[in-house]
Design a protein around this motif. Structure first.
Motif, PDB file in Angstrom:
ATOM      1  N   ARG A  34      44.659  95.817  79.422  1.00 46.85           N
ATOM      2  CA  ARG A  34      43.492  95.857  80.311  1.00 46.85           C
ATOM      3  C   ARG A  34      43.247  94.447  80.830  1.00 46.85           C
ATOM      4  O   ARG A  34      43.455  93.467  80.106  1.00 46.85           O
ATOM      5  N   GLU A  60      40.582  88.063  62.045  1.00 45.80           N
ATOM      6  CA  GLU A  60      39.853  87.951  63.298  1.00 45.80           C
ATOM      7  C   GLU A  60      40.114  86.556  63.856  1.00 45.80           C
ATOM      8  O   GLU A  60      40.664  85.693  63.169  1.00 45.80           O
ATOM      9  N   ILE A 114      34.984  92.318  61.950  1.00 45.94           N
ATOM     10  CA  ILE A 114      35.421  93.600  61.380  1.00 45.94           C
ATOM     11  C   ILE A 114      36.654  93.465  60.484  1.00 45.94           C
ATOM     12  O   ILE A 114      36.658  93.938  59.352  1.00 45.94           O
ATOM     13  N   ASN A 130      49.004  97.154  73.319  1.00 45.94           N
ATOM     14  CA  ASN A 130      47.682  97.407  72.738  1.00 45.94           C
ATOM     15  C   ASN A 130      46.737  97.943  73.811  1.00 45.94           C
ATOM     16  O   ASN A 130      46.843  97.590  74.974  1.00 45.94           O
ATOM     17  N   GLY A 131      45.816  98.793  73.360  1.00 43.03           N
ATOM     18  CA  GLY A 131      44.784  99.315  74.251  1.00 43.03           C
ATOM     19  C   GLY A 131      44.765 100.828  74.260  1.00 43.03           C
ATOM     20  O   GLY A 131      45.731 101.467  74.687  1.00 43.03           O
ATOM     21  N   GLY A 132      43.685 101.402  73.724  1.00 37.43           N
ATOM     22  CA  GLY A 132      43.473 102.842  73.843  1.00 37.43           C
ATOM     23  C   GLY A 132      44.346 103.719  72.966  1.00 37.43           C
ATOM     24  O   GLY A 132      44.413 104.926  73.192  1.00 37.43           O
ATOM     25  N   MET A 151      49.816  98.139  68.723  1.00 37.95           N
ATOM     26  CA  MET A 151      48.687  97.540  68.011  1.00 37.95           C
ATOM     27  C   MET A 151      47.454  98.420  68.217  1.00 37.95           C
ATOM     28  O   MET A 151      47.149  98.811  69.342  1.00 37.95           O
ATOM     29  N   ILE A 152      46.780  98.704  67.105  1.00 40.32           N
ATOM     30  CA  ILE A 152      45.629  99.618  67.145  1.00 40.32           C
ATOM     31  C   ILE A 152      44.370  98.883  66.705  1.00 40.32           C
ATOM     32  O   ILE A 152      44.360  98.228  65.659  1.00 40.32           O
ATOM     33  N   GLY A 153      43.319  98.986  67.502  1.00 37.53           N
ATOM     34  CA  GLY A 153      42.048  98.356  67.160  1.00 37.53           C
ATOM     35  C   GLY A 153      41.033  99.385  66.718  1.00 37.53           C
ATOM     36  O   GLY A 153      41.036  99.858  65.575  1.00 37.53           O
ATOM     37  N   ARG A 154      40.165  99.807  67.653  1.00 42.43           N
ATOM     38  CA  ARG A 154      39.042 100.674  67.290  1.00 42.43           C
ATOM     39  C   ARG A 154      39.473 102.004  66.688  1.00 42.43           C
ATOM     40  O   ARG A 154      38.747 102.580  65.882  1.00 42.43           O
ATOM     41  N   ASN A 173      45.030  83.595  70.521  1.00 41.94           N
ATOM     42  CA  ASN A 173      44.230  84.502  71.342  1.00 41.94           C
ATOM     43  C   ASN A 173      44.119  83.954  72.769  1.00 41.94           C
ATOM     44  O   ASN A 173      43.527  82.902  72.991  1.00 41.94           O
ATOM     45  N   GLN A 192      44.881  84.589  63.387  1.00 37.83           N
ATOM     46  CA  GLN A 192      44.709  84.365  64.825  1.00 37.83           C
ATOM     47  C   GLN A 192      43.760  83.200  65.082  1.00 37.83           C
ATOM     48  O   GLN A 192      42.697  83.115  64.461  1.00 37.83           O
ATOM     49  N   LYS A 211      48.612  86.759  72.022  1.00 39.31           N
ATOM     50  CA  LYS A 211      47.981  88.017  72.448  1.00 39.31           C
ATOM     51  C   LYS A 211      47.349  87.743  73.808  1.00 39.31           C
ATOM     52  O   LYS A 211      46.493  86.859  73.929  1.00 39.31           O
ATOM     53  N   PRO A 230      43.348  92.312  65.738  1.00 40.12           N
ATOM     54  CA  PRO A 230      42.276  91.430  65.245  1.00 40.12           C
ATOM     55  C   PRO A 230      40.949  91.861  65.862  1.00 40.12           C
ATOM     56  O   PRO A 230      40.883  92.103  67.069  1.00 40.12           O
ATOM     57  N   MET A 231      39.909  91.984  65.045  1.00 42.87           N
ATOM     58  CA  MET A 231      38.583  92.327  65.584  1.00 42.87           C
ATOM     59  C   MET A 231      37.533  91.474  64.880  1.00 42.87           C
ATOM     60  O   MET A 231      37.345  91.578  63.658  1.00 42.87           O
ATOM     61  N   ALA A 232      36.875  90.630  65.674  1.00 51.13           N
ATOM     62  CA  ALA A 232      35.892  89.690  65.129  1.00 51.13           C
ATOM     63  C   ALA A 232      34.765  90.452  64.433  1.00 51.13           C
ATOM     64  O   ALA A 232      34.250  91.441  64.959  1.00 51.13           O
TER      65      ALA A 232
HETATM   66  C1  LIG Z   1      34.445  94.395  68.023  1.00 53.21           C
HETATM   67  C2  LIG Z   1      35.729  93.842  68.576  1.00 53.21           C
HETATM   68  C3  LIG Z   1      36.142  92.575  68.207  1.00 53.21           C
HETATM   69  C4  LIG Z   1      37.332  92.047  68.721  1.00 53.21           C
HETATM   70  N1  LIG Z   1      37.747  90.809  68.304  1.00 53.21           N
HETATM   71  C5  LIG Z   1      38.955  90.342  68.714  1.00 53.21           C
HETATM   72  C6  LIG Z   1      39.486  89.129  68.191  1.00 53.21           C
HETATM   73  O1  LIG Z   1      38.892  88.456  67.338  1.00 53.21           O
HETATM   74  N2  LIG Z   1      40.700  88.718  68.661  1.00 53.21           N
HETATM   75  C7  LIG Z   1      41.409  89.449  69.592  1.00 53.21           C
HETATM   76  O2  LIG Z   1      42.508  89.049  69.976  1.00 53.21           O
HETATM   77  N3  LIG Z   1      40.926  90.595  70.081  1.00 53.21           N
HETATM   78  C8  LIG Z   1      39.742  91.064  69.655  1.00 53.21           C
HETATM   79  N4  LIG Z   1      39.304  92.275  70.096  1.00 53.21           N
HETATM   80  C9  LIG Z   1      40.177  93.084  70.976  1.00 53.21           C
HETATM   81  C10 LIG Z   1      41.079  93.988  70.126  1.00 53.21           C
HETATM   82  O3  LIG Z   1      41.985  93.238  69.359  1.00 53.21           O
HETATM   83  C11 LIG Z   1      41.877  94.941  71.029  1.00 53.21           C
HETATM   84  O4  LIG Z   1      42.662  94.168  71.900  1.00 53.21           O
HETATM   85  C12 LIG Z   1      40.973  95.859  71.851  1.00 53.21           C
HETATM   86  O5  LIG Z   1      39.956  96.429  71.047  1.00 53.21           O
HETATM   87  C13 LIG Z   1      41.799  96.976  72.508  1.00 53.21           C
HETATM   88  O6  LIG Z   1      42.430  97.761  71.530  1.00 53.21           O
HETATM   89  P1  LIG Z   1      41.867  99.223  71.132  1.00 53.21           P
HETATM   90  O7  LIG Z   1      41.683  99.969  72.430  1.00 53.21           O
HETATM   91  O8  LIG Z   1      42.920  99.801  70.235  1.00 53.21           O
HETATM   92  O9  LIG Z   1      40.555  99.004  70.426  1.00 53.21           O
HETATM   93  C14 LIG Z   1      38.111  92.807  69.626  1.00 53.21           C
HETATM   94  C15 LIG Z   1      37.681  94.087  69.993  1.00 53.21           C
HETATM   95  C16 LIG Z   1      36.515  94.613  69.478  1.00 53.21           C
HETATM   96  C17 LIG Z   1      36.101  96.003  69.873  1.00 53.21           C
END
Ligand SMILES: Cc1cc2nc3c(=O)[nH]c(=O)nc-3n(C[C@H](O)[C@H](O)[C@H](O)COP(=O)(O)O)c2cc1C
Length: 328
Positions: free
Chosen positions: A173, A40, A20, A202-204, A224-227, A97, A70, A141, A16-18
């Motif tokens: 992290r 998000e 995005i 999750n992370g990196g 889990m993959i974010g960025r 969250n 979420q 999470k 989840p990414m707020a």
């Molecule tokens: C722009 C942005 C918005 C995020 N919004 C949320 C969110 O709404 N809920 C959540 O649990 N984590 C949020 N995160 C954290 C990501 O879900 C994830 O845990 C974090 O980016 C690490 O994963 P990555 O290294 O694969 O990016 C956000 C991260 C970023 C960069």
């Protein structure tokens, strides 16, 4: 992979990414191979008050399934009610969250604020389980702790399992690291060992090799993959292929990346309306165009586009830079 009653097509998830991971972004991720996508974070209190904006943010397309919503919050009645709303909207899963480090969220006693108070943390999970009425798995999470000196991984995962959670996602992290720095593989491995329910790491994770490293160092059930997925939705398919075949698929070409950005803009315009849908995608240009010759000038052109056509024309401008090395 099975989470409660929900069977996933694979064990790779979009984080989840707020701001995005809206419906168009999630559809792109599914097309790229993600096995589960998340909305998000949404405020449980706002949802329970029936804020139209928040319920609007819950709109999703059938092709996004399986899909999790979420929420964040600590007001138990609101959490329970929002779980019920989410279930009645047809979501496959709920996620809470407990990792957000943002001041605004912490001030409202949501996100990582609850990691300071194990009793409230458990109560929020139990309220979600009640609200879901046994019809939708509740997942959490979390982080390993607030700071590296305050690693409480086992407490958090055991309490989540005891309160009825059916999957734990751990961003490896500490809250104090926000979203950068080393991922604590050992903490994730301890989480895996401490509970019977699936633990997702999750992370990196940004490539086949970082995915493989996470799996081998933690023994987690899913990733889990974010960025790493922003502007590169095929990352899910490439990682799945690599884990199965130990062979890499090629990374997307410049033409494929531009085509993907255009398709994303088309879906975004369809979902948000043309002007808003195109403008919202400007912020992803740095990801989509990373390393491409002419990226800077193309970004400037994108920032002026207010229609799909202008957006596509701006993107096509990048092909004029075929032989030039970017001066950025
Ligand atoms: C722009 C942005 C918005 C995020 N919004 C949320 C969110 O709404 N809920 C959540 O649990 N984590 C949020 N995160 C954290 C990501 O879900 C994830 O845990 C974090 O980016 C690490 O994963 P990555 O290294 O694969 O990016 C956000 C991260 C970023 C960069």
């Amino acid at each position: 992979m099975k989470i409660g009653s929900v069977t996933l097509p694979n064990n790779l998830m979009l984080a989840p990414m707020a701001g995005i991971t809206d419906s168009p972004f999630r559809r792109m991720s599914k097309a790229g191979g993600a096995g589960l996508v998340f909305t998000e974070m949404l405020s449980a209190s706002a949802l329970a008050r029936d804020s139209r904006r928040t319920t609007g943010m819950l709109k999703f397309a059938d092709e996004e399934r399986p899909i999790a919503a979420q929420i964040f919050g600590s007001e138990l009645a609101a959490v329970e009610k929002s779980a019920d709303i989410i279930r009645s909207m047809g979501y496959d899963m709920l996620n809470i969250n407990f990792g957000c480090p943002a001041k605004k969220i912490i001030k409202s006693r949501g996100g990582s604020a609850l990691l300071k108070d194990l009793k409230s943390y458990e109560n929020v999970i139990a309220a979600s389980v009640r609200g879901s009425g046994g019809k939708m798995p509740v997942t959490v999470k979390i982080r390993p702790g607030l700071t590296p000196d305050d690693d409480r991984t086992e407490d958090y995962v055991r309490a989540a399992e005891a309160a009825g959670a059916e999957m734990i996602i751990i961003h490896g992290r500490f809250v104090s690291q926000i979203h950068s720095g080393d991922v604590n593989f050992a903490a994730i491995a301890r989480a895996v060992a401490a509970v019977k329910i699936p633990v997702v790491a999750n992370g990196g994770i940004v490539s086949e090799l970082t995915a493989e490293e996470m799996l081998s160092k933690t023994g987690c059930a899913g990733l889990m993959i974010g960025r790493g997925a922003i502007g590169d939705f095929g990352i899910f398919r490439r990682i799945l292929y690599y884990l199965e075949n130990k062979e890499k698929l090629s990374a997307p070409s410049r033409e494929e990346r531009i085509a993907m950005y255009k398709e994303h803009a088309r879906l975004s315009a369809e979902f948000h309306g043309e002007r808003g849908g195109v403008i919202i995608l400007r912020k992803l240009a740095a990801f989509y165009l990373k390393g491409l010759p002419g990226a800077k000038r193309t970004r400037e052109a994108i920032n002026k586009a207010e229609s799909v056509r202008a957006f596509n024309d701006a993107l096509d401008g990048i092909f004029e830079h075929q032989w030039s090395v970017d001066s950025e």
